[in-house]
Design a protein around this motif. Structure first.
Motif, PDB file in Angstrom:
ATOM      1  N   UNK A 105     -78.850 -33.265  11.730  1.00  0.00           N
ATOM      2  CA  UNK A 105     -77.910 -33.742  10.634  1.00  0.00           C
ATOM      3  C   UNK A 105     -76.132 -33.307  10.309  1.00  0.00           C
ATOM      4  N   UNK A 106     -75.858 -34.511   9.801  1.00  0.00           N
ATOM      5  CA  UNK A 106     -73.986 -34.388   9.646  1.00  0.00           C
ATOM      6  C   UNK A 106     -73.312 -33.102   9.185  1.00  0.00           C
ATOM      7  N   UNK A 107     -74.496 -32.697   7.810  1.00  0.00           N
ATOM      8  CA  UNK A 107     -73.578 -31.280   7.656  1.00  0.00           C
ATOM      9  C   UNK A 107     -73.865 -29.909   8.151  1.00  0.00           C
ATOM     10  N   UNK A 108     -75.220 -30.210   8.873  1.00  0.00           N
ATOM     11  CA  UNK A 108     -75.461 -28.908   9.907  1.00  0.00           C
ATOM     12  C   UNK A 108     -74.427 -29.125  10.972  1.00  0.00           C
ATOM     13  N   UNK A 109     -73.685 -30.155  11.384  1.00  0.00           N
ATOM     14  CA  UNK A 109     -72.529 -31.000  12.786  1.00  0.00           C
ATOM     15  C   UNK A 109     -71.306 -29.136  12.078  1.00  0.00           C
ATOM     16  N   UNK A 110     -71.294 -30.292  10.699  1.00  0.00           N
ATOM     17  CA  UNK A 110     -69.764 -29.534  10.055  1.00  0.00           C
ATOM     18  C   UNK A 110     -70.152 -27.890   9.794  1.00  0.00           C
ATOM     19  N   UNK A 111     -71.163 -27.325   9.517  1.00  0.00           N
ATOM     20  CA  UNK A 111     -71.125 -26.001   9.417  1.00  0.00           C
ATOM     21  C   UNK A 111     -70.859 -25.592  10.788  1.00  0.00           C
ATOM     22  N   UNK A 112     -71.790 -25.601  11.533  1.00  0.00           N
ATOM     23  CA  UNK A 112     -71.260 -25.201  13.048  1.00  0.00           C
ATOM     24  C   UNK A 112     -70.333 -25.316  13.864  1.00  0.00           C
ATOM     25  N   UNK A 113     -69.207 -26.489  13.031  1.00  0.00           N
ATOM     26  CA  UNK A 113     -68.009 -26.852  13.713  1.00  0.00           C
ATOM     27  C   UNK A 113     -67.323 -25.735  12.868  1.00  0.00           C
ATOM     28  N   UNK A 114     -66.981 -26.080  11.409  1.00  0.00           N
ATOM     29  CA  UNK A 114     -66.547 -25.132  11.545  1.00  0.00           C
ATOM     30  C   UNK A 114     -66.398 -23.000  10.416  1.00  0.00           C
ATOM     31  N   UNK A 115     -67.698 -23.087  11.347  1.00  0.00           N
ATOM     32  CA  UNK A 115     -68.244 -21.442  10.408  1.00  0.00           C
ATOM     33  C   UNK A 115     -68.306 -20.673  11.897  1.00  0.00           C
ATOM     34  N   UNK A 116     -69.395 -21.445  13.220  1.00  0.00           N
ATOM     35  CA  UNK A 116     -69.259 -20.811  13.999  1.00  0.00           C
ATOM     36  C   UNK A 116     -68.555 -21.093  15.991  1.00  0.00           C
ATOM     37  N   UNK A 117     -67.726 -21.722  15.470  1.00  0.00           N
ATOM     38  CA  UNK A 117     -66.311 -22.145  16.640  1.00  0.00           C
ATOM     39  C   UNK A 117     -65.847 -20.942  16.139  1.00  0.00           C
ATOM     40  N   UNK A 118     -65.179 -20.758  15.143  1.00  0.00           N
ATOM     41  CA  UNK A 118     -64.902 -19.173  15.313  1.00  0.00           C
ATOM     42  C   UNK A 118     -64.352 -18.330  16.011  1.00  0.00           C
ATOM     43  N   UNK A 119     -66.166 -18.062  16.241  1.00  0.00           N
ATOM     44  CA  UNK A 119     -66.774 -17.142  16.960  1.00  0.00           C
ATOM     45  C   UNK A 119     -66.687 -17.177  18.289  1.00  0.00           C
ATOM     46  N   UNK A 120     -66.180 -18.115  18.602  1.00  0.00           N
ATOM     47  CA  UNK A 120     -66.147 -18.365  20.359  1.00  0.00           C
ATOM     48  C   UNK A 120     -64.784 -18.538  20.622  1.00  0.00           C
ATOM     49  N   UNK A 121     -63.230 -18.374  19.115  1.00  0.00           N
ATOM     50  CA  UNK A 121     -61.978 -18.389  19.727  1.00  0.00           C
ATOM     51  C   UNK A 121     -61.699 -19.943  19.071  1.00  0.00           C
ATOM     52  N   UNK A 122     -62.295 -20.650  18.941  1.00  0.00           N
ATOM     53  CA  UNK A 122     -61.788 -21.764  18.006  1.00  0.00           C
ATOM     54  C   UNK A 122     -61.936 -22.514  16.786  1.00  0.00           C
ATOM     55  N   UNK A 123     -60.670 -22.021  15.985  1.00  0.00           N
ATOM     56  CA  UNK A 123     -60.225 -22.251  14.669  1.00  0.00           C
ATOM     57  C   UNK A 123     -60.141 -23.344  13.926  1.00  0.00           C
ATOM     58  N   UNK A 124     -60.334 -23.893  13.169  1.00  0.00           N
ATOM     59  CA  UNK A 124     -59.830 -25.050  13.073  1.00  0.00           C
ATOM     60  C   UNK A 124     -59.508 -25.004  11.053  1.00  0.00           C
ATOM     61  N   UNK A 125     -59.019 -25.798  10.770  1.00  0.00           N
ATOM     62  CA  UNK A 125     -58.903 -25.956   9.176  1.00  0.00           C
ATOM     63  C   UNK A 125     -60.181 -26.693   9.072  1.00  0.00           C
ATOM     64  N   UNK A 126     -60.490 -27.063   7.964  1.00  0.00           N
ATOM     65  CA  UNK A 126     -61.903 -27.816   6.891  1.00  0.00           C
ATOM     66  C   UNK A 126     -61.219 -28.991   7.430  1.00  0.00           C
ATOM     67  N   UNK A 127     -60.113 -29.686   7.695  1.00  0.00           N
ATOM     68  CA  UNK A 127     -59.819 -31.318   7.367  1.00  0.00           C
ATOM     69  C   UNK A 127     -59.864 -31.488   8.841  1.00  0.00           C
ATOM     70  N   UNK A 128     -59.443 -30.488   9.732  1.00  0.00           N
ATOM     71  CA  UNK A 128     -59.808 -30.786  11.405  1.00  0.00           C
ATOM     72  C   UNK A 128     -61.004 -31.004  11.675  1.00  0.00           C
ATOM     73  N   UNK A 129     -61.744 -29.879  10.794  1.00  0.00           N
ATOM     74  CA  UNK A 129     -63.587 -29.791  11.113  1.00  0.00           C
ATOM     75  C   UNK A 129     -64.130 -30.980  10.686  1.00  0.00           C
ATOM     76  N   UNK A 130     -63.842 -31.205   9.823  1.00  0.00           N
ATOM     77  CA  UNK A 130     -64.697 -32.359   9.023  1.00  0.00           C
ATOM     78  C   UNK A 130     -63.815 -33.862   9.935  1.00  0.00           C
ATOM     79  N   UNK A 131     -63.075 -34.072  10.431  1.00  0.00           N
ATOM     80  CA  UNK A 131     -62.624 -34.807  11.134  1.00  0.00           C
ATOM     81  C   UNK A 131     -63.221 -35.079  12.549  1.00  0.00           C
ATOM     82  N   UNK A 132     -63.094 -34.109  13.132  1.00  0.00           N
ATOM     83  CA  UNK A 132     -64.022 -33.792  14.521  1.00  0.00           C
ATOM     84  C   UNK A 132     -65.560 -33.862  13.870  1.00  0.00           C
ATOM     85  N   UNK A 133     -66.379 -33.623  13.117  1.00  0.00           N
ATOM     86  CA  UNK A 133     -67.487 -33.308  12.622  1.00  0.00           C
ATOM     87  C   UNK A 133     -68.723 -34.411  12.323  1.00  0.00           C
TER      88      UNK A 133
END
Length: 217
Positions: free
Chosen positions: A66-94
């Motif tokens: 689901x798209x919502x899970x992809x958004x959660x993963x990009x915004x909340x999980x990627x920072x654990x791997x050193x990739x921090x995006x703003x909410x807008x950037x995460x929304x566009x990418x997701x």
């Protein structure tokens, strides 16, 4: 009715701030999904098993989450791997990644709809695979793909509301915040629905026009 109009005068300026973010996310994710979709489609039709298999795997995985899970993963999980995006950037990418899978299938179907005789004729006169795609196949395929591409634009506009789940204050979230503060749910969400409709109508008319053109002999 007078109460609704009074609420509209009060709330519309605030909601328009959300409209700006909605348009930004829609356009940004459209660019990302179009670019990636073309890449996946070209890999699918490349005839190279490794590339075709990798693209097919990616498309199936993305379509299955689901798209919502992809958004959660990009915004909340990627920072654990050193990739921090703003909410807008995460929304566009997701949204861009999610819809690239659907764009890829549209482009692939359009490419495969081109008469194989044209490809064989191009190769007969010495054109390589890349040149054949660029000069013969893609110009025709993109025309065929325009109507479904327009439908994707409409869906992306509406699905941009899912970015509100990662704190992007686009139109849907602005409406929710206003309704929570004023308890005027009917007025607020009627205005939100009307604004989405106003944003969608030009796209609907464009899609209808493209479908008519594509249907002409």
């Amino acid at each position: 009715m007078e109460s609704f109009l009074a609420d509209a005068r009060e709330f519309v300026p605030i909601l328009l701030q959300g409209v700006q973010l909605t348009i930004l996310i829609t356009l940004g994710s459209l660019v990302v999904s179009t670019a990636l979709g073309l890449v996946w489609a070209m890999m699918r039709v490349s005839g190279i098993p490794l590339l075709s298999g990798a693209a097919s795997l990616f498309i199936n995985v993305i379509r299955g989450i689901p798209i919502i899970v992809q958004l959660f993963y990009i915004y909340f999980v990627l920072p654990d791997f050193g990739i921090a995006l703003t909410a807008v950037q995460a929304g566009v990418l997701g949204l861009g990644l999610a819809y690239s899978a659907y764009q890829a299938e549209n482009f692939r179907a359009a490419i495969e709809a081109i008469d194989k005789g044209q490809i064989e004729a191009a190769q007969t006169i010495g054109m390589g695979w890349g040149l054949t795609m660029r000069r013969v196949v893609l110009p025709q395929a993109l025309t065929i793909a325009l109507p479904p591409y327009g439908n994707v634009m409409i869906m992306m506009l509406k699905d941009s509301s899912q970015a509100s789940t990662i704190t992007v204050a686009e139109l849907a979230l602005q409406g929710k915040l206003i309704a929570s503060a004023t308890f005027k749910n009917t007025s607020v969400f009627t205005l939100v629905a009307l604004m989405y409709l106003v944003l969608s109508l030009p796209l609907i008319l464009i899609v209808r026009h493209l479908e008519k053109r594509a249907g002409r002999p």
